[in-house]
Design an enzyme around this catalytic site. Structure first.
Site, PDB file in Angstrom:
ATOM      1  N   GLY A   1      40.958  47.572  66.470  1.00  0.00           N
ATOM      2  CA  GLY A   1      40.598  46.321  65.906  1.00  0.00           C
ATOM      3  C   GLY A   1      39.046  46.752  65.783  1.00  0.00           C
TER       4      GLY A   1
ATOM      5  N   SER B   1      36.765  47.015  62.195  1.00  0.00           N
ATOM      6  CA  SER B   1      36.245  46.191  60.966  1.00  0.00           C
ATOM      7  C   SER B   1      36.570  44.811  60.801  1.00  0.00           C
ATOM      8  CB  SER B   1      36.615  46.894  59.772  1.00  0.00           C
ATOM      9  OG  SER B   1      36.415  48.049  59.914  1.00  0.00           O
TER      10      SER B   1
ATOM     11  N   GLU C   1      37.489  60.229  65.929  1.00  0.00           N
ATOM     12  CA  GLU C   1      38.203  59.813  64.552  1.00  0.00           C
ATOM     13  C   GLU C   1      37.686  60.696  63.436  1.00  0.00           C
ATOM     14  OE1 GLU C   1      38.504  55.813  61.830  1.00  0.00           O
ATOM     15  OE2 GLU C   1      37.819  55.488  63.964  1.00  0.00           O
TER      16      GLU C   1
ATOM     17  N   GLU D   1      26.951  55.438  53.952  1.00  0.00           N
ATOM     18  CA  GLU D   1      25.960  54.764  54.430  1.00  0.00           C
ATOM     19  C   GLU D   1      25.527  54.684  55.965  1.00  0.00           C
ATOM     20  OE1 GLU D   1      26.638  53.548  50.387  1.00  0.00           O
ATOM     21  OE2 GLU D   1      27.633  53.374  52.314  1.00  0.00           O
TER      22      GLU D   1
END
Length: 379
Positions: free
Chosen positions: A131, A133, A248, A366
């Site tokens: 959990g 974003s 990740e 970005e």
């Protein structure tokens, strides 16, 4: 510039045995797999296959045996992952638990948390989701607004998460929440491990353009969890989650999501002289990315925190994965039927729709390039 030294794996015999084991399992299970699902296969869930891998000792490989693991070398695990992904195996059910949640519990979790969750994860039968974003925040994790208010008995969680992979099948969610009222940006963030059947949690599917369901949004409405749900130190969430993201961002899934399409191109069009230069270029780029990813994995195995290297691997890997379907579409002749039922045509159609999302998951370009610039002292 960051170093990407190549580190050796285990002994050649061990490597050969592991590859043979994975290939045997794949050959015994692959009859029912859809060809197009072999692309981006780490988002495709097959609980029976995950349980089979657990039975074979190929989940939780590097975890201690007392938690159901197998005390294997981290680079042996890397070999297994690249074999599974190269084969397009449906590993999505256990993927997050094995890649992120389990290692984080080993590093920061309590003994009670480890004993409760790790054995099931190592068996390939307990799934987790992350959990992070949120609407309006996206990859800016410091913008998290989901709150957890401390009470005499635990925590009360309110807020929303979005783009949560596997939440519809997960047994637990590791949620980044704001535990310090009024805190700004990185301060006051903590991680809570919450069972998905806890009252007050609502999961709603997000269906992508290809009609697939692996993303979800999650709503927390006065969700009550005990104090023992806290993972690591209160207020230490930012440090913990950035270390977690290195796991990740650096794995073979960051350059193998489109590998099935390259395989189908070679199988169906590899004899065409006009196609062969593209096959050579894509193969060379793939090999380079593999070497970079292996080096980053070796640093993680050695206890280092290669956040910059991981960000570079993900950025370059995502660019490669997104380039593969576009480059293949461009080289195919005008008489190639993109609406046919061939493996190449079906997989190309799928990836042309889904590949644009590859550079969003795990941090946008970005965000990644900001990490790289800071790590290299460029700003």
């Amino acid at each position: 510039m960051q170093s990407f030294a190549i580190h050796p794996f285990s002994t050649p015999g061990t490597v050969s045995d592991l590859r043979a084991q994975v290939r045997r399992i794949v050959s015994e299970c692959e009859a029912g797999w859809d060809a197009a699902d072999r692309a981006n296969s780490w988002s495709v869930a097959d609980p029976a296959f995950s349980a089979r891998l657990g039975d074979e000792g190929l989940v939780g490989m590097i975890w201690p045996k007392r938690y159901g693991g197998h005390d294997r070398d981290p680079l042996e695990r890397y070999i297994v992952l690249e074999e599974l992904l190269a084969a397009g195996a449906p590993v999505g059910a256990h993927w997050i638990a094995d890649r992120q949640t389990g290692p984080l519990l080993l590093r920061y979790g309590t003994e009670e948390q480890r004993e409760k969750y790790l054995p099931g994860m190592a068996a390939g039968k307990t799934y987790a989701c992350i959990g992070l974003s949120e609407p309006g925040a996206g990859s800016d994790l410091a913008g998290v607004k989901t709150t957890a208010r401390k009470t005499d008995t635990g925590w009360v969680i309110n807020g929303q998460k979005v783009w949560t992979t596997g939440a519809h099948i997960a047994h637990a969610i590791l949620a980044l929440v704001r535990t310090e009222p009024g805190s700004e940006r990185q301060a006051g963030l903590s991680q809570l491990l919450v069972d998905m059947d806890t009252p007050g949690i609502t999961v709603r599917p997000i269906i992508n353009l290809a009609g697939q369901h692996d993303f979800n949004e999650i709503f927390f409405e006065d969700v009550e969890v005990p104090h023992g749900a806290l993972v690591g130190g209160e207020g230490n969430g930012w440090k913990q989650v950035t270390a977690e993201l290195a796991l990740e961002r650096s794995g073979p899934e960051r350059y193998l999501s489109s590998f099935a399409l390259l395989r189908y191109l070679i199988a169906e069009q590899g004899g065409d002289p006009a196609v062969q230069p593209l096959i050579g270029r894509l193969t060379a780029e793939l090999w380079t990315l593999r070497q970079m990813s292996m080096s980053t994995a070796a640093k993680l195995a050695g206890g280092e925190d290669p956040a910059v290297e991981a960000a570079i691997v993900k950025d370059l890997g995502n660019s490669y994965e997104q380039d593969v379907p576009l480059a293949i579409q461009a080289v195919l002749t005008a008489d190639f039927d993109t609406r046919s039922d061939s493996d190449l045509a079906r997989t190309l159609s799928l990836l042309l729709q889904t590949a644009p999302s590859f550079s969003l998951r795990g941090g946008t370009r970005e965000i990644l390039r900001g990490i790289i610039a800071r790590g290299l002292g460029l700003r």
